[in-house]
Design a protein around this motif. Sequence first.
Motif, PDB file in Angstrom:
ATOM      1  N   LEU C   5      42.304 -28.030 -10.936  1.00  0.00           N
ATOM      2  CA  LEU C   5      41.837 -29.356 -10.565  1.00  0.00           C
ATOM      3  C   LEU C   5      40.611 -29.275  -9.665  1.00  0.00           C
ATOM      4  O   LEU C   5      39.623 -30.003  -9.850  1.00  0.00           O
ATOM      5  CB  LEU C   5      42.970 -30.127  -9.873  1.00  0.00           C
ATOM      6  N   SER C   6      40.655 -28.344  -8.722  1.00  0.00           N
ATOM      7  CA  SER C   6      39.510 -28.333  -7.809  1.00  0.00           C
ATOM      8  C   SER C   6      38.269 -27.779  -8.506  1.00  0.00           C
ATOM      9  O   SER C   6      37.160 -28.244  -8.205  1.00  0.00           O
ATOM     10  CB  SER C   6      39.812 -27.573  -6.518  1.00  0.00           C
ATOM     11  N   ILE C   7      38.450 -26.845  -9.433  1.00  0.00           N
ATOM     12  CA  ILE C   7      37.264 -26.418 -10.190  1.00  0.00           C
ATOM     13  C   ILE C   7      36.712 -27.604 -10.982  1.00  0.00           C
ATOM     14  O   ILE C   7      35.500 -27.848 -11.014  1.00  0.00           O
ATOM     15  CB  ILE C   7      37.616 -25.245 -11.126  1.00  0.00           C
ATOM     16  N   GLY C   8      37.640 -28.345 -11.584  1.00  0.00           N
ATOM     17  CA  GLY C   8      37.202 -29.522 -12.333  1.00  0.00           C
ATOM     18  C   GLY C   8      36.460 -30.503 -11.456  1.00  0.00           C
ATOM     19  O   GLY C   8      35.392 -31.005 -11.819  1.00  0.00           O
ATOM     20  N   ILE C   9      37.009 -30.743 -10.280  1.00  0.00           N
ATOM     21  CA  ILE C   9      36.343 -31.666  -9.346  1.00  0.00           C
ATOM     22  C   ILE C   9      34.957 -31.147  -8.997  1.00  0.00           C
ATOM     23  O   ILE C   9      33.972 -31.885  -8.993  1.00  0.00           O
ATOM     24  CB  ILE C   9      37.194 -31.836  -8.069  1.00  0.00           C
ATOM     25  N   GLY C  10      34.892 -29.837  -8.754  1.00  0.00           N
ATOM     26  CA  GLY C  10      33.604 -29.240  -8.405  1.00  0.00           C
ATOM     27  C   GLY C  10      32.587 -29.434  -9.519  1.00  0.00           C
ATOM     28  O   GLY C  10      31.439 -29.814  -9.268  1.00  0.00           O
TER      29      GLY C  10
ATOM     30  N   VAL D 617      42.820 -28.325 -21.065  1.00  0.00           N
ATOM     31  CA  VAL D 617      42.344 -29.706 -21.036  1.00  0.00           C
ATOM     32  C   VAL D 617      41.147 -29.815 -20.099  1.00  0.00           C
ATOM     33  O   VAL D 617      40.147 -30.470 -20.393  1.00  0.00           O
ATOM     34  CB  VAL D 617      43.480 -30.649 -20.583  1.00  0.00           C
ATOM     35  N   TRP D 618      41.233 -29.122 -18.984  1.00  0.00           N
ATOM     36  CA  TRP D 618      40.127 -29.190 -18.042  1.00  0.00           C
ATOM     37  C   TRP D 618      38.893 -28.466 -18.540  1.00  0.00           C
ATOM     38  O   TRP D 618      37.773 -28.804 -18.143  1.00  0.00           O
ATOM     39  CB  TRP D 618      40.554 -28.713 -16.657  1.00  0.00           C
ATOM     40  N   CYS D 619      39.104 -27.441 -19.387  1.00  0.00           N
ATOM     41  CA  CYS D 619      37.934 -26.829 -20.013  1.00  0.00           C
ATOM     42  C   CYS D 619      37.182 -27.892 -20.800  1.00  0.00           C
ATOM     43  O   CYS D 619      35.949 -27.992 -20.745  1.00  0.00           O
ATOM     44  CB  CYS D 619      38.348 -25.695 -20.948  1.00  0.00           C
ATOM     45  N   GLY D 621      37.327 -31.084 -20.261  1.00  0.00           N
ATOM     46  CA  GLY D 621      36.769 -32.046 -19.309  1.00  0.00           C
ATOM     47  C   GLY D 621      35.482 -31.537 -18.694  1.00  0.00           C
ATOM     48  O   GLY D 621      34.481 -32.263 -18.628  1.00  0.00           O
ATOM     49  N   ALA D 622      35.502 -30.301 -18.251  1.00  0.00           N
ATOM     50  CA  ALA D 622      34.317 -29.741 -17.624  1.00  0.00           C
ATOM     51  C   ALA D 622      33.176 -29.664 -18.635  1.00  0.00           C
ATOM     52  O   ALA D 622      32.023 -29.984 -18.319  1.00  0.00           O
ATOM     53  CB  ALA D 622      34.640 -28.356 -17.079  1.00  0.00           C
ATOM     54  N   PHE D 623      33.519 -29.276 -19.839  1.00  0.00           N
ATOM     55  CA  PHE D 623      32.533 -29.197 -20.905  1.00  0.00           C
ATOM     56  C   PHE D 623      31.876 -30.572 -21.118  1.00  0.00           C
ATOM     57  O   PHE D 623      30.657 -30.697 -21.230  1.00  0.00           O
ATOM     58  CB  PHE D 623      33.255 -28.724 -22.175  1.00  0.00           C
ATOM     59  N   CYS D 624      32.720 -31.601 -21.162  1.00  0.00           N
ATOM     60  CA  CYS D 624      32.202 -32.955 -21.365  1.00  0.00           C
ATOM     61  C   CYS D 624      31.317 -33.384 -20.193  1.00  0.00           C
ATOM     62  O   CYS D 624      30.250 -33.983 -20.394  1.00  0.00           O
ATOM     63  CB  CYS D 624      33.347 -33.950 -21.520  1.00  0.00           C
ATOM     64  N   ALA D 625      31.767 -33.082 -18.987  1.00  0.00           N
ATOM     65  CA  ALA D 625      30.988 -33.492 -17.818  1.00  0.00           C
ATOM     66  C   ALA D 625      29.617 -32.826 -17.842  1.00  0.00           C
ATOM     67  O   ALA D 625      28.582 -33.484 -17.651  1.00  0.00           O
ATOM     68  CB  ALA D 625      31.730 -33.137 -16.541  1.00  0.00           C
ATOM     69  N   LEU D 626      29.617 -31.522 -18.096  1.00  0.00           N
ATOM     70  CA  LEU D 626      28.340 -30.817 -18.131  1.00  0.00           C
ATOM     71  C   LEU D 626      27.477 -31.349 -19.271  1.00  0.00           C
ATOM     72  O   LEU D 626      26.266 -31.509 -19.133  1.00  0.00           O
ATOM     73  CB  LEU D 626      28.581 -29.310 -18.296  1.00  0.00           C
TER      74      LEU D 626
ATOM     75  N   LEU E  17      47.417 -29.076 -29.861  1.00  0.00           N
ATOM     76  CA  LEU E  17      46.720 -30.302 -29.494  1.00  0.00           C
ATOM     77  C   LEU E  17      45.573 -30.016 -28.534  1.00  0.00           C
ATOM     78  O   LEU E  17      44.492 -30.613 -28.650  1.00  0.00           O
ATOM     79  CB  LEU E  17      47.705 -31.304 -28.894  1.00  0.00           C
ATOM     80  N   ALA E  18      45.795 -29.103 -27.611  1.00  0.00           N
ATOM     81  CA  ALA E  18      44.725 -28.755 -26.684  1.00  0.00           C
ATOM     82  C   ALA E  18      43.572 -28.137 -27.457  1.00  0.00           C
ATOM     83  O   ALA E  18      42.399 -28.454 -27.203  1.00  0.00           O
ATOM     84  CB  ALA E  18      45.244 -27.808 -25.616  1.00  0.00           C
ATOM     85  N   THR E  19      43.915 -27.250 -28.411  1.00  0.00           N
ATOM     86  CA  THR E  19      42.856 -26.671 -29.234  1.00  0.00           C
ATOM     87  C   THR E  19      42.131 -27.769 -30.002  1.00  0.00           C
ATOM     88  O   THR E  19      40.890 -27.768 -30.094  1.00  0.00           O
ATOM     89  CB  THR E  19      43.462 -25.669 -30.232  1.00  0.00           C
ATOM     90  N   ALA E  20      42.904 -28.689 -30.530  1.00  0.00           N
ATOM     91  CA  ALA E  20      42.281 -29.784 -31.271  1.00  0.00           C
ATOM     92  C   ALA E  20      41.337 -30.565 -30.380  1.00  0.00           C
ATOM     93  O   ALA E  20      40.235 -30.952 -30.788  1.00  0.00           O
ATOM     94  CB  ALA E  20      43.370 -30.705 -31.820  1.00  0.00           C
ATOM     95  N   MET E  21      41.764 -30.785 -29.143  1.00  0.00           N
ATOM     96  CA  MET E  21      40.879 -31.496 -28.212  1.00  0.00           C
ATOM     97  C   MET E  21      39.591 -30.728 -27.996  1.00  0.00           C
ATOM     98  O   MET E  21      38.494 -31.305 -27.978  1.00  0.00           O
ATOM     99  CB  MET E  21      41.589 -31.677 -26.861  1.00  0.00           C
TER     100      MET E  21
END
Lengths: 126, 545, 112, 972, 93, 158
Positions: C5-10, D617-619, D621-626, E17-21
């Motif tokens: 989460l914190s990496i994401g926030i960063g 999921v956060w990968c 998310g981060a990808f999208c943000a960047l 599903l995560a891969t699909a995302m």
Amino acid sequence: MEHASELPAWAALLVSFFLVVGAGLTLIGTIGFVRLPTFYERIHAPTLGTSWGTGGIVMASMIFFTVLATRPVVHEILIGIFVTVTTPVTLMLLARAALHRDRTEGNPGVPAEGPVQSPGESVDAK
Amino acid sequence: MSGWQQHLIIAPILIPLVAGATLLFFDERERVIKAMISVVSGLALAAVAISLFRLANSGEGTFEGVYMLGNWPAPFGIVLVVDRLSALMLVLASILAIPTLVYALARWHTAGAHFHSLFQFLLMGLNGAFLTGDLFNLFVFFEVMLAASYGLLMHGSGSMRVKAGLHYIAVNLAAALCFLIGVSAIYGSAGTLNMADLAVRIGEIEGERRMLLEAGAGILGIVFLIKAGMWPLNFWLPGAYSAATAPVAGIFAIMSKVGIYVILRLSLLVFGQGASAGLGLNVLLYGGMATIAFGTIGVLASQALGRLASYSVLVSSGTLLAVLGLNNGMVTAGALFYMVSSTLTIAAFFLLIELVERGQDAGASVLAVTMEAYGDADEEDEEVEVGVTMPGTIAVLGICFAACGILLSGLPPLSGFVAKFAMLSGMIGTSAQGDTPIAASAWWIVGLLILSGLAALISMTRAGIRTFWASMEGTVPRVLVMEMAPVMLLIALTLALTIKAGPAMSYMEETVRNLQQPTTYIDAVINARRAGVSEPSGPDGGGGL
Amino acid sequence: MELVLSIGIGIMTGSGVWLILRPRTYQVIIGLSLLSYAVNLFIFGVGGVKSNAAPLLGEGVDISTVTDPVPHALVLTAIVIGFATTALFLVVLLAARGLTGTDHVDGREQPK
Amino acid sequence: MTGEMILVLLVCLPFAGSLAATILLRTDSRILAARMSGVVSFAALLLTAALYPAVRDGGKVRLDLEWLPQLGLNVTLRMDGFAWLFAMLITGIGCLVVLYARYYMSEEDPVPRFFSFLLAFMGSMLGIVLSGNIILLSVFWELTSIFSFLLISYWHNNAAARDGARMALTITGIGGFCLLAGLLVLGHIVGSYDLDVVLASGDQIKAHPLYLTALVLILMGALTKSAQVPFHFWLPNAMAAPTPVSAYLHSATMVKAGVFLLVRFWPALSGTYEWFMLVGIAGISTLILGAYFAMFQQDLKGLLAYSTISHLGLITTLLSLGSPVAAVAAIFHMMNHATFKASLFMAAGIIDHETGTRDMRRLSGLLKYLPITGTLAMVASAAMAGVPLLNGFISKEMFFAEAVETHADSVLDRILPYIAVLAGAFSVAYSLRFIHMVFFGPEPTDLPKPKPHEPPHWMRFPIEFLVLACLVVGIIPSLSIGPFLHSAVVSVLGDRTPEYSLAVWHGINTPLIMSVIALVGGVALYAVMKDYLAKCDDGPPLFRHLGGQRIFERVLVTVSWKWARWMESRLGTRNLQPQLRLIAAAGLLAGVLPLYIAGFAPTPLAFDGIDPIFAAVWCVGAFCALGAAYQAKYHRLAALVLLGGAGITTCITFVWLSAPDLAITQLVVEIVTTVLLLLGLRWLPKRSEKVDNSVTFSARSRRFRDFLLAISCGFGMFVFSYAIMKQPVPDAIASYFLEKAYTEGGGRNVVNVILVDFRGFDTLGEIAVLAIVALTVFALLRRFRPAPDSVDKPEQQRIQNAYDAERPERSAGDTVRDYLLVPSVIMQWMFPVIITFSIYLLLRGHDLPGGGFAAGITMAIAFLLQYLAGGVRWAEDRLRILPLRWMGIGLLMAALTGMGAWLFGYPFLTTYSQYIELPFIGKIPAATALLFDLGVFSLVVGATVLILIALAHQSIRTHRVRGLEATKAEET
Amino acid sequence: MSHTILLWSVTFAQICLATAMALAALRMSRGPRAQDRVLALDTLYVNSMLLLMVFGMRTGKVIYFEASLVMGMLGFVATVALAKFLMRGEVIE
Amino acid sequence: MLPYPLLSASLVIMWLALNGFTLGHLILGCIVSVFASWGMAALRPVKPRLPKWYLLPKLVSIVLYDIVRSNIAVASILLTGRSKRIKSGFITVPLELENPTALAVLAVVVTSTPGTAWLEYNSLNKSVLIHVLDLVDEEAWRVLIKTRYEALLLEIFE
Ligand code: NA
Ligand code: NA
């Protein structure tokens, strides 16, 4: 997943089946979405996820919670219905937009708009 | 305080809220009703503020002005607290509101939609920010105030206002994000949002948690410094204030003081002592001095009166910040006096500028251009006959302008001088303790204050000569009594403040004494009794009531 | 979880800060949106992150195990205010674009 | 009447008169204003005179009124012999000037204003003299500056008057500020601002380390006011004022305020080496330079002004010496100078008035036309030159006597006698010149007004009176001025009062010889220079082109305008990017610095317990943000879509980490935001990567800097949030909420209970924000004007319309109709479904995820969908949404729900919850919080719809405008 | 037994599903054209919705259901707006 | 009061599915559904007539079956990598259906079934453009749509 320990095996198997099918179909659809070469082909791929992909997981969830709570839990079916009903809207609108764009730009491989073409006359996507 | 009196505390927030909401039911064309609702609300606010002020001033350092919203005890629920400082700010806000409102009724309230609602919501935000005893609630009221200020700043539309609005909003959004980070970091490390509770807990927090708390407080501090207009975080201010319409700029005069208010409140209540106090004070001190310097330069460099006034806001902010950075009770009391005086001055000046520039071709034509070009062709605003040529208009305008100049440069006989004297006297005069040498920083501030006064003097004479003597030849601006009276009222208030300097300063000194004794405040908040519950944080009262 | 989460926030913060420093109003508004995500997640994370411990009371819910609901409430308020201000900023940037003819944040094209 | 009352009256009377004159402003009451002023000043004179018995021989009258007692600032009025003498001077010459001005001012001038300012000035001057509190003194000091500004600029359509006034105000203003600071320091040293205390603490002051600071600051005030070198240049420029002003302010009173101050503080500050050097250098240089400059003036008033400067220098020099006798001489000369200089100014005014010029090159032989005035002027000039049997002579003799004494052995001391003689010679020369060039010589030829004649008698009367005074004092000093001077001297010097004699004849001694040298030398000097002076340009030979005025103006413009503007542009900016950069940097610093100082060690990273799916999921998310950050410039739609991706990640995070409420709210907000941004995107200009790809080096480095800043901020937030997340919240208030939410809040969803109950006040504020924003958006969009390149319909629509238009079988809009035919059916059928769902969210909120806000947005989405499906016209034909009503009702409902608690004696927002037993249905929860939530719901629906619709309306509005323009174009 | 089966199947589903995302996100950024990105967003919505449903099963709580329902019911609105923007250059006419 | 009884009933069912079946919720659901169908009425949609609504389950089951089948088909295309070789294309299908609701149902059916996508309806010549992923025999698809779905829909809606 401790809460699932009381689930009878048949239910567990059923749930697992639907889960695997649903998630698998969704993944396959998305893989297709990435790999298919043209937009009009790609548009088909996600429907795997919105049809039986969703359906499988909805089923899995319904069975799971129904058995677990020993009372009918059916609200997931709403998700199925809404996804089924709304996906065509987006796909239609998007595909039509793509069509318009291709036509305006004169890209080959899209049928012209206008009177009905004679049956049998179709345009190869490639 | 008991019974109905108790509910008086929340009235400064609810009156404008209800007025603003009620105004939504009336069409833009029902101007008279809208104006009436607005004015009645303003008067009611002033009455409430003055009663609260008297209540706050009656007690000898005791607090009864704690209002527990939802009947939840602090630190769990949100509390409103009236003490001398917040009562002072409430009075100041309402005193500013009525003249600006009356001024707006002459013409500006029709320049765009929903002026009155926005104005009321601005008052709600201001009063909420002054009253609340909760950090996150402070954020909410800051946002209420700012949102209304966005609307009011762009009231009347026009390229200049919208451009200024864009910058203003962008900066404030960035600040709001910092606010959230700061507040949540404080919550995360202290576990409370109530200011009084935080003041209690802060002593017990140690180690890494304390560092995080300080970092959060630092980020939070940046927000208030942005609002207060500390250099180099203040470049938005001249643009925004000078672009706003006169009545809006008039009420904005108190907006930058909200930042100061919070700094004063939090620094003395929560961060009065401890390791991090010193750093914060130095930031205030040096930042304030830089702000005075920048404001002074801006005052000199300003051609347009609006920008001059805006830079005066910066000088005023800088003075307050630097003086607070000195952390000297006597000086702080003077600073409070100065705050009141300079707020009134700047409001009067902003109101006046529009009237003065109305007589000038350049200013009037700029206004006319914006009104013509960006007004909506579809909805023809009926041409409002603005003002008539009154006998002695020029003389009255001139006297008011001179009064503003005198106030801004801190010359006698108006309150600007008394304020400056009160601060200087605390720094280098008799009040500076006899034998201890005067600090170098005090000398710097004295120098800067003198320079800033001088700059205001030079700039105001330059501007006054240009507007009144060099260019206002023959053209007498058309000014309504309704527009002139508010300016005169505000200036008269500064005069009254001068004459009553003694009692006023006593109030300020008492206020500072209260602030320096945060335990009274803390005890009042923590021990406030819930209605209908025997114990302060009693057993389960069943179903609420 | 905290790490992710914190990496994401960063990353969201970094992207957002980069964008709000850009000259085009649209970039700024996207940046502000990203930043508000980051900040909302930050507030949210301050209460400590726990999976499957929603602060909903009911039979068998041990209140010592659920997450801190306060940050949730704060985030909700922050989301609403963020939404409102984003909408406002959008309209103001449109108005500015209409009045100045450019989408530069300063209302005029900077000389390169 | 007691002395105290007289004091108050004395200060107040002129101000009251001034106010009265202001009220007479618009009336054509020239004479009335003059008469009133005359009465006021004469009354003041009488009042002052009446106080003489009380102040004789060291007596004092003192009055204390509280003003700001905490800070030692009180209205203390105090009159002693010295103050009395000065007050007599102020009121006496005031009377004469009023009388003179009555005739001097012309028909066109707004005379009441003049008298108003003059009386106010008189009051301020009396205030200085009578202040018994040094801060009060400073108050009146500044007032004299202000009124002097107004008086100098009286003829403000004359540029010289404006400039002169501004210069005077600036210089004396600087001095005044310094004086205030100096007086404060003095107060710091002494511990009181009371004049008596200060005067009694001379030794303490002189021994204090801050003595020099105080001295320099006070001298700044005194020397600027008294026009001492190098601050002298404002005085000649102030000659643009009407002559009565020059006579009153610039000879008799205001310029004397500086030396008055030096005398006043003489007991407390003088006698040190610093005093001698500072005051002495200023005085001596002023004395000699003023006299030298005066000789070369061609303007009558210019000559008198420089002469004044020189005489003030003389007084200053006397005061610098530190000897009591010198102080006596200084006081005496102050009076003498006032009498002869005021009369000379008035004479000059008459000459100007009668001939229309003050240029000595044009004036000549006027004695024939103005015999009486000429005679009077000659006597006064003689007094100025120090001719025996006139008052100027006596005080100059005293000066010469002091000059030869040794006070502090230094170069300055040793050259003083020579300078004194030289200055005396100069003064003889310019006095002679004044008389000779104006009243003697050939007939004037080139006068603007050719036939000058004597003025009315009463206009000349003041001069006659003053000249008479010069004579009386000059002949019988000890009988005329003697006792009064003595009272003054005693009040200043107290025990140190020396023996002095005011005799005209002291025998042949050094001073007399010096006087003779000066007289003879002066006559000779004038004889030598006469021809040159008759033709030369204005100003002294060497310094003619180096006017202090020009330097001042140049410096003022440079410093206060050019430099200020340059620095403003350097230290500030009007651009947004640097501001946001600074905020980001400041925020970063504010977060990092406390951590750094406290020695924060980053929390070690813990890799255990990470859910890989969550990480995946956060990968995304981060990808999208960047991606959004990368694409936002050229591919706006892509950025928007990627932003959506980041938003989804946020939602998932909320669900994953136990915040279903947040997830729902975030989702609906996300949807509305996307639509909003799309609505806005239509009005933004096209941007193409190909067009602007010329990147300069500076742009690149700017980008690199921003990049670094962004990375730092991101990294900082990472470290900060990780550290804070790893800290469990200490003993938080949360447990209270968890405990009470159900028992006292009546809800199971603690988040919602917090929102509508525990912290319902936040929610009230938050919906107010939403309402405000909606109103602002509405107000702004009502005046929305699209940019010219966005007015046209979008390209797609134009192509599609053209296509429809081309084909005979199609009508306009067929394409879009077909496009939406099928989807709109589904979108319409979703309408009741979404409404149902929104009510569901609203009602369950208190116990389960949902709540008024999410429900409101959902409802708004239902409306929005209909606008999407059918367009604005279609939707509004069917749905009459009155968003303002919704908003008003929502706000009022929330507020009134809160106020309902008052009826039961509870604070605002106290909720009431109970389970109601209904037949067939059973227990249902009924909480007032639900009403509150309903208010939230209503407001959110209204506000969201208002924002969306207001934006959507722009398209049809601009079409309408364009249509109107088109028809207009056709008509013409 | 059923615990193990379910654990495996749920984990598998989540991975799928995560891969699909991730794949959808890939398409989202790659495009090449706007319609691809929009379609990718829609896909991402559906995939996330499914992921959340599976998450709900993993936790055994029905409280996360509404989030999925909102995605399923309202997620298309954003996509509709985007599609309409592509087709007409304007979202609401 | 109840302009759309079928809709209202469905909304009540939806309400109960969301909240669980209790008497209280039944009553509440009825109230809510009345409100919601008023909202629908305000939109004044072309009111569909469903004389043979009992055929709907038949349609649903056919579609469900088809969806399963085409899911497998498409999945196998994608999995086996045949995607590079398959021939996809557009077909135009003339329709007799005119009722927008019926058209919408048909669109949902076609689009929900993987492998076919509804692209564009042309109201002038009442035809629809459909994209088929694996277009082996155009006419077969046309017939499939017309007989399998359209006929049934015509029956239900007319
Ligand atoms: Na046609
Ligand atoms: Na399909």
